[in-house]
Structure formats: C-alpha cells, structure tokens
Write a protein that holds these residues in place. Structure first.
Motif, mmCIF file in Angstrom:
data_model
loop_
_atom_site.group_PDB
_atom_site.id
_atom_site.type_symbol
_atom_site.label_atom_id
_atom_site.label_comp_id
_atom_site.label_asym_id
_atom_site.label_seq_id
_atom_site.Cartn_x
_atom_site.Cartn_y
_atom_site.Cartn_z
ATOM 1 N N GLU A 40 0.836 -1.209 0.000
ATOM 2 C CA GLU A 40 0.000 0.000 0.000
ATOM 3 C C GLU A 40 0.868 1.256 0.000
ATOM 4 O OE1 GLU A 40 -3.047 2.263 3.094
ATOM 5 O OE2 GLU A 40 -2.782 0.095 3.227
ATOM 6 N N THR A 62 2.257 1.725 -3.504
ATOM 7 C CA THR A 62 1.222 2.233 -4.406
ATOM 8 C C THR A 62 0.986 3.726 -4.181
ATOM 9 O OG1 THR A 62 0.141 0.063 -4.428
ATOM 10 C CG2 THR A 62 -1.168 1.953 -5.150
ATOM 11 N N ASN A 63 0.943 4.138 -2.926
ATOM 12 C CA ASN A 63 0.733 5.561 -2.620
ATOM 13 C C ASN A 63 1.908 6.411 -3.080
ATOM 14 O OD1 ASN A 63 -1.727 4.960 -1.424
ATOM 15 N ND2 ASN A 63 -0.860 4.797 0.634
ATOM 16 N N SER A 64 3.112 5.888 -2.949
ATOM 17 C CA SER A 64 4.291 6.659 -3.368
ATOM 18 C C SER A 64 4.364 6.793 -4.878
ATOM 19 C CB SER A 64 5.569 5.991 -2.844
ATOM 20 O OG SER A 64 5.749 4.720 -3.438
ATOM 21 N N SER A 76 1.840 7.337 -6.805
ATOM 22 C CA SER A 76 0.820 8.262 -7.306
ATOM 23 C C SER A 76 1.431 9.592 -7.726
ATOM 24 C CB SER A 76 -0.246 8.492 -6.230
ATOM 25 O OG SER A 76 0.346 9.055 -5.060
ATOM 26 N N ASN A 77 2.546 9.964 -7.102
ATOM 27 C CA ASN A 77 3.241 11.204 -7.457
ATOM 28 C C ASN A 77 4.555 10.937 -8.189
ATOM 29 O OD1 ASN A 77 1.254 12.728 -6.114
ATOM 30 N ND2 ASN A 77 2.311 12.459 -4.153
ATOM 31 N N LYS A 132 5.819 -1.174 -10.823
ATOM 32 C CA LYS A 132 5.774 -1.156 -9.366
ATOM 33 C C LYS A 132 6.911 -2.002 -8.799
ATOM 34 C CE LYS A 132 1.785 -1.589 -7.304
ATOM 35 N NZ LYS A 132 0.554 -2.194 -6.731
#
Length: 292
Positions: free
Chosen positions: A104, A107-109, A111-112, A118
């Motif tokens: 998680e 995935t969040n990192s 986004s930017n 991945k």
C-alpha cells in the motif's frame, strides 16, 4: 538384528525423520501447527513508522488481528528490529498484514511518481548463521526450491551482521509470494530445531543490535563528520563551535596556522636554553647551528 536387505536403525531413523518433516510442512502450509516461533525483521526508520502508524494504531491492529506479539526495538537508530512471536498461523497473519501494508505504501508513493513499473515488496529477516546452511541447502538446492515454489526472490547475505552471529535474509516479491516464502523458511527453522533437539548447541547466538545514529561533530572551519564516538565528545564539539581553533602544520620549529599566521612553538628541550632557536640549515643536513 534386521533381516538381510531390510532397513537398519540408521535408515529407519532417517525415514521417520523425513516423514515427520513432510507432515510438519503440510501442517505449516495449512497454518495448523501450534508451535511458537520467533522471527526477527530488520527495518529502516520509515518502514517502522509505517508499521507503527499514527499513535501506534497500525501495530495495535496487527497485534489484535493476527494474535502475534509484535515488538519494536527502542533507540534512535537508522535501523530497528521488529520481533514477531507466536504460533505459525499468527506469524503468517502478521507477515501478511506487514507485506500488504508495504505494498500500500508503494502504491501511494507511485501516485506522485513517473515510474511505470511497481517495485516489489521487500522484507529483511534476521536469521542465525547456524540455520542459514539449511536454508541454502546443498549446492543451493533448498533456496532454489523456495524461489521456484513461491515466486519470491530470496538472498542470504554472505557476511554476518556487525557484532553478531546472524545474517540478513532478503525476500522480495508480491505479498502472496512473501507469505509463502516465510512459510517455507518456518519449515526449515522447525526442521533444524527438530534435528538438533537434544544435541549440544554449536554456540550461543549473538543477536544483531543496531547502533544508534551517530551524532555529527562540527570541527573548526565548519567541517562536519559523523563519528561513532561522537556521543562521548558532544561537549567538546560545542566548545569547538564557540571557540574555533585553527588547524596547524609543523614546519621545522614553527607551527603554521591557517590562515597564514606564524606562531613559534618552542620545543620542550629548548625551553630553558640560553641559545636562540635557529631554523635548521639544509647544508648541515637538518642539524641546528648556533652563532659562534
């Protein structure tokens, strides 16, 4: 005495041991073996922060839902030890929650980020060096089997961690692959324990303990150096900041500070000498000369 052609005591012992290991592997894979294990993880500060969560909510949830005891080492260290203890099924649940939490975070990192692929989830286990041989297997056969059956990448460090008899075992892959890999490693650990049960230990395991972060020492001129002994010289570093001292180089009988300010430094043997100090004469091969 066994009949001719029948298995002897050694063969019977080996056969029963193999059957026990297969039964153990089956129970572990199903999460039904009620054996308490302790597995240690090595994490960076950011990873530990993710596991702890805001006000410790994340790690509290992991403890409650997995049933495993999860302890995090104290100290201002770049690396921390996360110890997971409990029955095998509880350990697998805890590892699953950690692996999915890291995925998680990845995935969040992203986004930017402009990255298109991945990166895998990576966990580092701390394993006693005495068990790494069984984990690798003869000619690397066991670790190859684990890689092929789980789909995870497994690397066993060749060198032991500083001041310990433990090695880092790095596991990378998807959360599901990591969970299957941890199960296989638990099987190996249990096999080692069952085989060596009642045998004299090869030597006490010295656990790896991460060192605290080095405190930077600020020298004259603004130079900064991180030193393991800096904690004991913190007061000295403060004195150096408030009372900067120049660095000196010795040339002949003089100490030359930076910037170029000449400062005579008398030698102890000449402190009470009635003769003036004269610079060495190159023609006398460095011997001091005095006026007649």
């Amino acid at each position: 005495m066994p009949l001719s052609g029948g298995p002897g005591p050694a063969e019977e012992s080996l056969w029963s041991s193999r059957l026990a290991c297969r039964e153990m592997e089956s129970k572990v894979s199903e999460g039904g073996l009620n054996v308490t294990l302790t597995i240690r993880l090595l994490m960076h500060g950011k990873e530990v922060g993710s596991i702890i969560g805001k006000k410790g909510e994340t790690v509290k949830k992991m403890r409650e839902e997995s049933g495993a005891r999860i302890n995090i080492s104290e100290g201002n260290c770049p690396e921390r030890i996360v110890t997971i203890t409990g029955p095998t099924d509880a350990i697998f649940k805890a590892f699953a929650m950690i692996a999915y939490k890291f995925e998680e975070d990845i995935t969040n990192s992203m986004s930017n980020s402009t990255a298109t692929s991945k990166p895998p989830v990576t966990l580092r286990l701390v394993v006693p060096a005495s068990q790494c041989g069984s984990l690798i297997g003869k000619g690397g056969s066991k670790i190859k089997e684990i890689r092929e059956s789980t789909g995870a990448q497994v690397q066993v460090a060749g060198d032991m961690l500083p001041n310990s008899t433990e090695r880092a075992v790095t596991i990378s892959g998807t959360p599901d692959a990591i969970i299957q890999c941890v199960k296989q490693i638990c099987v190996v650990m249990l096999e080692v324990q069952s085989v060596t049960k009642g045998s004299p230990p090869k030597g006490a395991t010295i656990p790896y303990r991460p060192k605290p972060a080095s405190t930077p020492v600020i020298f004259a001129g603004g130079q900064v150096r991180a030193d393991p002994l800096a904690a004991s010289t913190a007061n000295l570093s403060l004195l150096l900041q408030h009372q900067p001292l120049p660095a000196y180089t010795i040339q002949g009988q003089y100490a030359i500070p930076h910037p170029d300010v000449w400062m005579p430094v008398p030698r102890p043997v000449l402190m009470n000498s009635p003769f003036p100090m004269i610079s060495p004469d190159p023609e006398t091969h460095g011997r001091s000369t005095f006026p007649a």
